[in-house]
Design an enzyme around this catalytic site. Structure first.
Site, PDB file in Angstrom:
ATOM      1  N   ALA A  69       0.740  -1.088  -0.062  1.00  0.00           N
ATOM      2  CA  ALA A  69       0.046   0.104   0.061  1.00  0.00           C
ATOM      3  C   ALA A  69       0.801   1.275  -0.152  1.00  0.00           C
ATOM      4  O   ALA A  69       0.426   2.368   0.459  1.00  0.00           O
ATOM      5  CB  ALA A  69      -0.958  -0.130   1.203  1.00  0.00           C
ATOM      6  N   ARG A  88       3.021   2.372   1.678  1.00  0.00           N
ATOM      7  CA  ARG A  88       3.009   3.149   3.001  1.00  0.00           C
ATOM      8  C   ARG A  88       4.529   3.321   3.597  1.00  0.00           C
ATOM      9  O   ARG A  88       4.532   3.915   4.707  1.00  0.00           O
ATOM     10  CB  ARG A  88       2.247   2.106   3.893  1.00  0.00           C
ATOM     11  CG  ARG A  88       2.828   0.744   4.197  1.00  0.00           C
ATOM     12  CD  ARG A  88       1.864  -0.300   4.972  1.00  0.00           C
ATOM     13  NE  ARG A  88       1.796   0.061   6.243  1.00  0.00           N
ATOM     14  CZ  ARG A  88       3.010  -0.309   7.324  1.00  0.00           C
ATOM     15  NH1 ARG A  88       3.952  -0.873   6.793  1.00  0.00           N
ATOM     16  NH2 ARG A  88       2.748   0.000   8.376  1.00  0.00           N
ATOM     17  N   THR A 115       7.573   4.798   3.154  1.00  0.00           N
ATOM     18  CA  THR A 115       7.866   6.121   3.256  1.00  0.00           C
ATOM     19  C   THR A 115       7.110   6.916   4.585  1.00  0.00           C
ATOM     20  O   THR A 115       7.460   7.451   5.448  1.00  0.00           O
ATOM     21  CB  THR A 115       8.136   6.982   2.335  1.00  0.00           C
ATOM     22  OG1 THR A 115       9.212   6.355   1.462  1.00  0.00           O
ATOM     23  CG2 THR A 115       8.568   8.367   2.455  1.00  0.00           C
ATOM     24  N   LYS A 172       4.002  11.895   0.842  1.00  0.00           N
ATOM     25  CA  LYS A 172       3.054  10.859   0.770  1.00  0.00           C
ATOM     26  C   LYS A 172       3.749   9.580   0.060  1.00  0.00           C
ATOM     27  O   LYS A 172       4.647   9.983  -0.416  1.00  0.00           O
ATOM     28  CB  LYS A 172       1.839  11.203  -0.180  1.00  0.00           C
ATOM     29  CG  LYS A 172       1.160  12.527   0.411  1.00  0.00           C
ATOM     30  CD  LYS A 172       0.088  13.015  -0.715  1.00  0.00           C
ATOM     31  CE  LYS A 172      -0.873  14.216  -0.364  1.00  0.00           C
ATOM     32  NZ  LYS A 172      -1.683  14.624  -1.357  1.00  0.00           N
ATOM     33  N   GLY A 173       3.049   8.590   0.134  1.00  0.00           N
ATOM     34  CA  GLY A 173       3.471   7.539  -0.470  1.00  0.00           C
ATOM     35  C   GLY A 173       3.402   7.354  -1.943  1.00  0.00           C
ATOM     36  O   GLY A 173       2.407   8.022  -2.270  1.00  0.00           O
ATOM     37  N   VAL A 174       4.112   6.697  -2.621  1.00  0.00           N
ATOM     38  CA  VAL A 174       4.052   7.005  -3.933  1.00  0.00           C
ATOM     39  C   VAL A 174       4.497   5.650  -4.846  1.00  0.00           C
ATOM     40  O   VAL A 174       4.606   5.581  -6.035  1.00  0.00           O
ATOM     41  CB  VAL A 174       5.228   8.334  -4.396  1.00  0.00           C
ATOM     42  CG1 VAL A 174       6.407   7.758  -4.381  1.00  0.00           C
ATOM     43  CG2 VAL A 174       4.976   8.545  -5.840  1.00  0.00           C
ATOM     44  N   GLY A 175       4.946   4.707  -4.069  1.00  0.00           N
ATOM     45  CA  GLY A 175       5.314   3.344  -4.776  1.00  0.00           C
ATOM     46  C   GLY A 175       4.671   2.918  -5.863  1.00  0.00           C
ATOM     47  O   GLY A 175       5.214   2.315  -6.864  1.00  0.00           O
ATOM     48  N   GLU A 176       3.354   2.662  -5.695  1.00  0.00           N
ATOM     49  CA  GLU A 176       2.379   1.932  -6.561  1.00  0.00           C
ATOM     50  C   GLU A 176       1.884   3.101  -7.849  1.00  0.00           C
ATOM     51  O   GLU A 176       1.637   2.571  -8.959  1.00  0.00           O
ATOM     52  CB  GLU A 176       1.163   1.477  -5.998  1.00  0.00           C
ATOM     53  CG  GLU A 176       1.641   0.377  -4.973  1.00  0.00           C
ATOM     54  CD  GLU A 176       0.393   0.032  -4.044  1.00  0.00           C
ATOM     55  OE1 GLU A 176      -0.244  -0.949  -4.481  1.00  0.00           O
ATOM     56  OE2 GLU A 176      -0.013   0.870  -3.197  1.00  0.00           O
TER      57      GLU A 176
END
Ligand code: FES
Ligand code: FES
Lengths: 772, 157
Positions: A525, A527, A529, A723-727
């Site tokens: 998700a 999440r 970072t 914010k999270g950005v991986g996906e």
């Protein structure tokens, strides 16, 4: 006397090379396949030769007699085995029947891989074939064969969501459209194949060298599976050769390796071949999706009705739960008053799907963003204006209860559109559709919403950190967060440096041993970072307070007037050096106080669990992105060439520019593969292309030009605003390419992938039919 | 078990004698017999480039070569390149340009790029892309890998 002063020097937003990169670039990093434990045996698994069949007889006697074989096990040898998976419907070793090509029926531990393979060939199995289901639509027909006897309707999972009243929405609509979309199988293709080493110590404690992305959840699950105290399981994660969601579930090879270790009382190493990796790792969830959308003439959306059929395969892993994410896109990417969402996931004899970067959102976005183009067209509105009119803004709470505290969505749309000259190109390419020549150009746009501040799916979405400073001001950060190549260790170190004013080289991040690191729910998700970052900041701030309070006493300055910079305690106002940090730490340690600076912090995001109707503010922040693509379509060959991608991402704040660019670029190219080149060909339950020759990953010459813009909305809850950005970067591509192909050719294609054959068929339906 | 042969070859600058089964691949010899695990197994079929080594000045997929065929040759692996100061700029460029994520493809990428730059020290971006075509990376999207090699070749096209 000259006094030294030090200016504040922040690492945030800079281009920081990944801390483990020098070792990786030198071949020094030891992945699971590179690890060997003395005394280890080699495990291998015998998989089903059939798709759906009763196992009549298994004879392992010849295999057992082979010199160098230490154990051969079948389901009969592990009567205590328990089912794994999201529905607990999956026995690691199948005893009664096989339900898919990948099914595990026996396993061998031997002195070498060659002997183990030899032994597999000596195992005799007699089957009795059963009727099969390959099309998920057939699973629901009356009289369909049953895949799992305890599920009399073949339904593995159902999701129902609604807000508003779609009937009312439909009544208020000026235009209503409905289309069906088909999303195919692709798989993670981590460059490092799966593997595990299982070892019991003399007291019966289990040590697993595992590639899991969720060590703490798995510790508990393995304990249940083996019926032992979780406290007796230790998981060490060697560096992982790619994750992308694939390592979020337990798969049969892991318990099987453990059973072999138990049976032989020796460590057992079990590695996949690449072919096995294709056959026996999870896929992205294939989906058949029907979307019905309505709009008023003024361009406001009225309703959406979504019905999806998920092919669950023979067993249930996380793929079946992708509706959690899919429904968010339908309910909340754009403002829509009425929304009804339903998923039925059915058992078939196909491979089963797991979690894969984007978690259903690629599939949902593929449908919704094509509909946005179609709806705009239907009411004669510019597709960009139409999107801007319906786009969410900061402060909104959606029908599903998601609260967008920061929201850069409109900025993303306008930035990507302006930088790509989307509107002018779109008009020009549309006008040129009928022009002579077979090579056409098109532009397409698509946007996405994804969780960017964790996702409260499990009882806790938290992460713990233990932080210590030694006598030389070296900082060790023990974090629960796993590293799968995404760069979390570097970002966590940066965030700690920011608080403690130490250089990056003074920080070690320990993130791979459940006996050492505190709990974390796992890498998923997008999440890490956000959640692990906030946790690390929390621990670092406690250490900082302790240090500055002690320094205040010796400097006659208030703690608030002090700062930590570059390994020194300084006066905050002018940076004047008071003393080296290491000296302060030693004086704490070796004085009457006898204190070490060691802190802990557990961060739980201020999000909530969704209620039974899937409503609630499930993430502490939400990420947004818009991507515009430009393609060339050769209408004579069906070849689609991706020329350029303009990506605008609301990332909260850039922490490590090099790392975040790498995430976006890698995600774009993964999305390109999903859209254009990749397909796991499953015919009658059999994988036809379990190798890189026939499963086409994007290669270096095929990548598009990439123009990436970061929209910094400075999220109030995010670590330093991030914010999270991986996906996110993988999510829009297929939808944008679909829209671009339509812009180039006038033909809209509802089915992935856009391989030359599929595109050619869509462009020339009559010719394709005649050729058959 | 199977037929074996003794071979002698130069590995990363030192002469090595090894006895290997005739069916063994060079990749298995490097990893399992000589314990040089920097060369990776990604597919075993010549399709991913994770196992790239340099044999007599040519880049080779170690998984497609028999170990016995190393006899009398000069073999360089990532361990050899990593110990060679001349390769420092390339490895540093990989690090500085963010070309490394999970890192599993990286040794193969370094080897292939080393060979590429030996053949064509001033390779253009297009030449670099073509040169890396046989090396798969699932993480980076290749751009930063190309940037890294381009930084060493000094190309601006
Ligand atoms: S392992 Fe040799 S090319 Fe893939
Ligand atoms: S960095 Fe992971 S495969 Fe290339």
């Amino acid at each position: 006397m000259t006094t030294k002063t030090i200016e504040k020097n922040s690492l945030i937003g800079r281009r920081i090379p990944k801390m483990d990169a020098p070792d990786k670039a030198s071949g020094k990093t030891r992945y699971i396949g590179d690890l060997n434990v003395s005394g280890q045996l080699y495990g291998k698994i015998l998989r089903s030769g059939r798709i759906h069949a009763r196992i009549v007889r298994i004879d392992t006697s010849k295999a057992k007699a082979l010199p160098g074989v230490h154990a051969v096990i079948t389901a009969a040898d592990v009567p205590d085995q328990r089912p794994i998976g999201v529905n607990k419907d999956h026995m690691p070793l199948k005893g009664d029947k096989v339900r898919s090509q990948r099914d595990e029926i026996a396993a061998v531990a031997a002195d070498s891989e060659e002997i183990a393979e030899e032994a597999l060939k000596l195992i005799e199995v007699e089957y009795e074939d059963l009727p099969t289901i390959f099309d998920p639509r057939d699973a629901l027909k009356p009289g369909a064969p049953l895949i799992n006897d305890f599920k009399k309707d073949n339904v593995a999972m159902v999701f129902d969501y609604s807000h508003g009243d779609v009937a009312q929405g439909e009544a208020e609509s000026d235009v209503v459209i409905e289309d069906s979309f088909e999303l195919h199988y692709v798989t993670h293709c981590c460059m490092g194949v799966s593997g595990v080493i299982a070892e019991f110590d003399a007291s019966g404690n289990l040590l697993l060298y595992s590639n899991t992305q969720v060590p703490f959840l798995h510790k508990r699950e393995f304990a249940e599976l083996l019926n032992i105290d979780p406290g007796r399981i230790r998981i060490i994660q060697p560096p992982i050769g790619g994750g992308f969601g694939s390592k979020l579930d337990i798969y049969p090879f892991e318990p099987i390796a453990i059973f072999l270790a138990r049976a032989t009382k020796r460590p057992v190493k079990l590695m996949f071949t690449r072919e096995e990796e294709f056959l026996a790792s999870p896929t992205r969830q294939p989906v058949i999706l029907t979307l019905r959308s309505g709009v008023r003439k003024d361009g406001s959306l009225t309703f959406r009705t979504v019905d999806t059929l998920h092919d669950n395969g023979a067993y249930t892993s996380w793929g079946a739960t992708t509706p959690f994410v899919m429904m968010q896109t339908f309910s909340s990417l754009y403002r829509v008053e009425h929304c009804l969402y339903k998923t039925t996931a059915v058992y078939t004899n196909n491979p089963y799907a797991g979690s894969f970067r984007g978690y259903g959102n690629l599939q949902a976005t593929f449908a919704i963003e094509q509909h946005m183009d179609k709806l705009a067209e239907a009411i004669g509105m510019d597709p960009l204006e139409f999107r801007l009119k319906n786009a969410q803004e900061a402060g909104e709470v959606t029908g599903q209860g998601m609260h967008f505290k920061t929201c850069g969505f409109k900025d993303c749309i306008t930035t990507a559109a302006e930088r790509s000259d989307y509107q002018a190109k779109r008009r020009a390419y549309k006008a040129a559709q009928g022009a002579p020549g077979s090579v056409k150009r098109g532009v397409g746009i698509a946007s996405m919403l994804h969780v960017g501040g964790g996702a409260k799916i499990y009882p806790s979405d938290g992460c713990g950190t233990i932080l210590k400073l030694d006598d030389f001001a070296h900082v060790t950060v023990m974090t629960g967060a796993s590293e799968i190549g995404q760069g979390s260790e570097t970002v966590l170190a940066q965030l700690v440096c920011e608080e403690l004013g130490v250089p990056l080289g003074s920080v070690t991040v320990v993130n791979n041993d459940t006996d050492i690191t505190p709990w974390d729910v796992g890498v998923h998700a997008s999440r890490t970072t956000f959640i692990a970052g906030n946790s690390a900041i929390g621990a670092a701030r406690k250490a900082r307070d302790k240090i500055l309070n002690a320094a205040a006493k010796v400097s006659n300055l208030a703690a608030g007037d002090l700062d930590l910079r570059d390994g020194f305690i300084v006066r905050a106002s002018d940076g004047q050096v008071i003393m080296p940090l290491a000296k302060m730490l030693r004086s704490l340690h070796f004085s009457d106080k006898a204190e070490l600076v060691m802190t802990t912090h557990y961060y739980e995001p201020p999000s909530v669990h969704q209620d039974k109707g899937f409503k609630g503010d499930v993430s502490a922040a939400y990420a947004w992105a818009t991507q515009v693509v430009e393609v060339e379509v050769d209408t004579d060959t069906g070849i689609v060439t991706l020329l350029k991608v303009w990506a605008a991402h609301d990332v909260g704040r850039v922490l490590n520019r090099l790392g975040i660019e790498g995430q976006i670029e890698g995600g774009i190219v993964m999305g390109q593969g999903y859209a254009i080149t990749e397909t796991l060909m499953i015919e009658n339950g059999v994988c036809k292309n379990p190798n890189f020759r026939d499963y086409k990953l994007v290669t270096a010459p095929e990548i598009p030009e990439m123009d990436i813009t970061f929209i910094e909305t400075m999220d109030g809850e995010g670590p330093q605003g991030a914010k999270g950005v991986g996906e996110a970067p993988a999510i829009c591509m297929a939808a944008a390419v679909a829209n671009a192909i339509e812009n180039a050719t006038g033909t809209r294609i509802y089915k992935l992938p856009f391989t030359p054959e599929n595109v050619y068929r869509a462009l020339h339906p009559a010719l394709a039919e005649a050729a058959e | 078990m199977s037929l074996t042969r003794e071979i002698a070859f130069t590995l990363n600058g030192s002469l090595r004698n090894v006895t290997v089964p005739v069916t063994m691949t060079a990749l298995a010899m490097l990893r399992d017999v000589l314990r040089l695990t920097g060369t990776k197994y990604g597919c075993g079929e010549g399709e991913c480039g994770a196992c790239t080594i340099i044999v007599d000045g040519r880049s080779v997929n170690a998984c497609l070569m028999f170990a016995v065929d190393c006899d009398g040759r000069t073999v360089t692996t990532i361990e050899g390149v990593a110990a060679d100061e001349a390769s420092e700029p390339l490895r540093q460029a990989m690090v500085d340009n963010g070309a490394v994520q999970c890192g599993f493809c990286t040794p193969g990428m370094v080897m292939q790029s080393t060979w590429l730059l030996e053949q064509n020290p001033h390779a253009s971006r297009d030449e670099i892309k073509r040169g890396l075509e046989g090396n798969l990376c699932r993480c980076t999207g290749y751009k930063k890998l190309i940037d890294a090699v381009a930084a060493v070749s000094g190309t601006n096209q």
